[in-house]
Design a protein around this motif. Structure first.
Motif, PDB file in Angstrom:
ATOM      1  N   LEU A 198      -9.301  43.870 -23.242  1.00 43.32           N
ATOM      2  CA  LEU A 198     -10.667  43.341 -23.234  1.00 43.32           C
ATOM      3  C   LEU A 198     -10.706  41.962 -23.883  1.00 43.32           C
ATOM      4  N   ALA A 199     -10.050  41.826 -25.037  1.00 42.13           N
ATOM      5  CA  ALA A 199     -10.043  40.552 -25.747  1.00 42.13           C
ATOM      6  C   ALA A 199      -9.369  39.452 -24.925  1.00 42.13           C
ATOM      7  N   ALA A 200      -8.376  39.835 -24.132  1.00 45.74           N
ATOM      8  CA  ALA A 200      -7.669  38.857 -23.305  1.00 45.74           C
ATOM      9  C   ALA A 200      -8.386  38.569 -21.996  1.00 45.74           C
ATOM     10  N   GLY A 201      -9.476  39.283 -21.748  1.00 43.60           N
ATOM     11  CA  GLY A 201     -10.238  39.059 -20.526  1.00 43.60           C
ATOM     12  C   GLY A 201      -9.669  39.735 -19.295  1.00 43.60           C
ATOM     13  N   HIS A 202      -8.746  40.700 -19.496  1.00 48.99           N
ATOM     14  CA  HIS A 202      -8.124  41.372 -18.353  1.00 48.99           C
ATOM     15  C   HIS A 202      -8.967  42.524 -17.815  1.00 48.99           C
ATOM     16  N   VAL A 203      -9.864  43.060 -18.640  1.00 49.57           N
ATOM     17  CA  VAL A 203     -10.766  44.116 -18.190  1.00 49.57           C
ATOM     18  C   VAL A 203     -12.158  43.820 -18.742  1.00 49.57           C
ATOM     19  N   SER A 204     -13.142  44.410 -18.094  1.00 50.88           N
ATOM     20  CA  SER A 204     -14.517  44.270 -18.577  1.00 50.88           C
ATOM     21  C   SER A 204     -14.785  45.298 -19.675  1.00 50.88           C
ATOM     22  N   GLN A 205     -15.915  45.114 -20.379  1.00 50.40           N
ATOM     23  CA  GLN A 205     -16.309  46.084 -21.395  1.00 50.40           C
ATOM     24  C   GLN A 205     -16.500  47.460 -20.775  1.00 50.40           C
ATOM     25  N   GLU A 206     -17.054  47.489 -19.581  1.00 49.21           N
ATOM     26  CA  GLU A 206     -17.302  48.763 -18.905  1.00 49.21           C
ATOM     27  C   GLU A 206     -16.004  49.493 -18.608  1.00 49.21           C
ATOM     28  N   ILE A 207     -15.017  48.755 -18.086  1.00 44.95           N
ATOM     29  CA  ILE A 207     -13.728  49.379 -17.778  1.00 44.95           C
ATOM     30  C   ILE A 207     -13.050  49.839 -19.062  1.00 44.95           C
ATOM     31  N   ARG A 208     -13.101  49.003 -20.092  1.00 45.27           N
ATOM     32  CA  ARG A 208     -12.501  49.385 -21.373  1.00 45.27           C
ATOM     33  C   ARG A 208     -13.127  50.672 -21.879  1.00 45.27           C
ATOM     34  N   ASP A 209     -14.450  50.755 -21.878  1.00 45.42           N
ATOM     35  CA  ASP A 209     -15.139  51.934 -22.401  1.00 45.42           C
ATOM     36  C   ASP A 209     -14.847  53.173 -21.562  1.00 45.42           C
ATOM     37  N   ASN A 210     -14.804  53.003 -20.247  1.00 40.39           N
ATOM     38  CA  ASN A 210     -14.521  54.134 -19.365  1.00 40.39           C
ATOM     39  C   ASN A 210     -13.108  54.677 -19.590  1.00 40.39           C
ATOM     40  N   MET A 211     -12.139  53.762 -19.714  1.00 39.38           N
ATOM     41  CA  MET A 211     -10.757  54.194 -19.902  1.00 39.38           C
ATOM     42  C   MET A 211     -10.565  54.872 -21.255  1.00 39.38           C
ATOM     43  N   VAL A 212     -11.114  54.294 -22.297  1.00 38.88           N
ATOM     44  CA  VAL A 212     -10.983  54.888 -23.626  1.00 38.88           C
ATOM     45  C   VAL A 212     -11.660  56.256 -23.669  1.00 38.88           C
ATOM     46  N   SER A 213     -12.818  56.373 -23.039  1.00 40.19           N
ATOM     47  CA  SER A 213     -13.523  57.656 -22.996  1.00 40.19           C
ATOM     48  C   SER A 213     -12.705  58.698 -22.245  1.00 40.19           C
ATOM     49  N   GLN A 214     -12.101  58.294 -21.147  1.00 38.99           N
ATOM     50  CA  GLN A 214     -11.281  59.202 -20.346  1.00 38.99           C
ATOM     51  C   GLN A 214     -10.070  59.678 -21.152  1.00 38.99           C
ATOM     52  N   ILE A 215      -9.409  58.737 -21.813  1.00 41.55           N
ATOM     53  CA  ILE A 215      -8.225  59.074 -22.601  1.00 41.55           C
ATOM     54  C   ILE A 215      -8.583  60.011 -23.756  1.00 41.55           C
ATOM     55  N   GLU A 216      -9.624  59.661 -24.487  1.00 43.67           N
ATOM     56  CA  GLU A 216      -9.984  60.475 -25.648  1.00 43.67           C
ATOM     57  C   GLU A 216     -10.494  61.853 -25.230  1.00 43.67           C
ATOM     58  N   GLY A 217     -11.138  61.924 -24.062  1.00 43.94           N
ATOM     59  CA  GLY A 217     -11.553  63.230 -23.553  1.00 43.94           C
ATOM     60  C   GLY A 217     -10.359  64.107 -23.247  1.00 43.94           C
ATOM     61  N   ALA A 218      -9.336  63.514 -22.612  1.00 48.41           N
ATOM     62  CA  ALA A 218      -8.138  64.282 -22.282  1.00 48.41           C
ATOM     63  C   ALA A 218      -7.410  64.719 -23.543  1.00 48.41           C
ATOM     64  N   TYR A 219      -7.308  63.813 -24.515  1.00 45.94           N
ATOM     65  CA  TYR A 219      -6.553  64.107 -25.730  1.00 45.94           C
ATOM     66  C   TYR A 219      -7.307  64.995 -26.714  1.00 45.94           C
ATOM     67  N   SER A 220      -8.528  65.362 -26.384  1.00 47.72           N
ATOM     68  CA  SER A 220      -9.234  66.331 -27.218  1.00 47.72           C
ATOM     69  C   SER A 220      -8.680  67.737 -27.008  1.00 47.72           C
ATOM     70  N   PHE A 221      -7.856  67.903 -25.956  1.00 47.55           N
ATOM     71  CA  PHE A 221      -7.220  69.193 -25.672  1.00 47.55           C
ATOM     72  C   PHE A 221      -5.776  69.143 -26.167  1.00 47.55           C
ATOM     73  N   GLU A 222      -5.454  70.003 -27.100  1.00 52.01           N
ATOM     74  CA  GLU A 222      -4.127  69.981 -27.714  1.00 52.01           C
ATOM     75  C   GLU A 222      -3.015  70.137 -26.687  1.00 52.01           C
ATOM     76  N   GLN A 223      -3.221  71.019 -25.715  1.00 48.58           N
ATOM     77  CA  GLN A 223      -2.168  71.251 -24.730  1.00 48.58           C
ATOM     78  C   GLN A 223      -1.951  70.034 -23.857  1.00 48.58           C
ATOM     79  N   VAL A 224      -3.021  69.334 -23.512  1.00 50.86           N
ATOM     80  CA  VAL A 224      -2.880  68.108 -22.727  1.00 50.86           C
ATOM     81  C   VAL A 224      -2.074  67.082 -23.506  1.00 50.86           C
ATOM     82  N   ALA A 225      -2.401  66.919 -24.775  1.00 50.95           N
ATOM     83  CA  ALA A 225      -1.684  65.954 -25.620  1.00 50.95           C
ATOM     84  C   ALA A 225      -0.195  66.295 -25.680  1.00 50.95           C
ATOM     85  N   ARG A 226       0.122  67.584 -25.805  1.00 50.28           N
ATOM     86  CA  ARG A 226       1.519  68.000 -25.889  1.00 50.28           C
ATOM     87  C   ARG A 226       2.222  67.814 -24.548  1.00 50.28           C
ATOM     88  N   ASP A 227       1.554  68.176 -23.472  1.00 47.34           N
ATOM     89  CA  ASP A 227       2.150  67.998 -22.143  1.00 47.34           C
ATOM     90  C   ASP A 227       2.426  66.525 -21.861  1.00 47.34           C
TER      91      ASP A 227
END
Length: 212
Positions: free
Chosen positions: A106-135
């Protein structure tokens, strides 16, 4: 004739066909730091889910440290004799890296704020599941490990991947933080004896076209 006496780098196909698991190594061979770093840098170009690069490479070269790890690896001699042992770790908290990566993009201008927020939300949602994180830790660390072995072969070194070790004792002996899990160990060095040829199943047994 090459006037510079340089040796052409092996092709990707040659590296893949010539890589074999080697369990006997010439002792006291030191891999130049620049070469080892290049192998690790090449390994780190492997693909990963969300580009989180879930692998970490714990490098053991000190002889006393290798000898410490050998009994934890059930006495496998290559642990002591190889030039280095790379403990491949998987990151159970790669969502932290995700924030760092996408904040940087985002700071480098490679993604928009919206894309950054969507990706981080997706990642953190997935990693809220212990088994997903381990897999994800195991899966992506495996990609990095395979690329490391190919990179080593391309530089003239042999390897063997090892899953036979006491993970709990390794964590204790090497002070590995709870964030990381040992996935495998890779011995790397100069072969003292070639690896045994291993038969490969024919494609007829491996490939399923379209559907079972």
């Amino acid at each position: 004739m090459n006037q510079n006496n340089t040796v052409a780098a092996p092709s990707a196909e040659q590296v893949m066909r010539e890589r074999h698991s080697v369990r006997q190594y010439k002792r006291d061979v030191v891999i130049p730091e620049a070469t080892l770093n290049e192998i690790l840098e090449l390994a780190a170009t492997a693909p990963s889910s969300w580009n989180l690069q879930q692998w970490r490479f714990l490098v053991i070269q000190n002889q006393a440290q290798k000898d410490l790890v050998r009994p934890i690896a059930y006495g496998q001699q290559q642990v002591s004799d190889a030039s280095a042992v790379i403990v491949i770790l998987g990151d159970l908290q790669a969502q932290i890296t995700g924030r760092e990566i996408f904040d940087g993009m985002l700071a480098a201008g490679h993604v928009s704020q919206e894309i950054r927020d969507n990706m981080v939300s997706q990642i953190e949602g997935a990693y809220s599941f212990e088994q997903v994180a381990r897999d994800e830790a195991n899966k992506n660390a495996g990609l990095g490990a395979m690329q490391l072995m190919l990179a080593a072969k391309s530089k003239g070194y042999d390897t063997v991947a090892m899953g036979g070790f006491d993970k709990a004792k390794l964590v204790e002996a090497l002070n590995i933080p709870a964030r990381y899990i040992p996935v495998m160990m890779i011995a790397i060095g100069e072969a003292a004896a070639p690896g045994r040829p291993t038969p490969r199943l024919p494609l007829s047994k491996l490939v399923i076209n379209e559907s079972f």
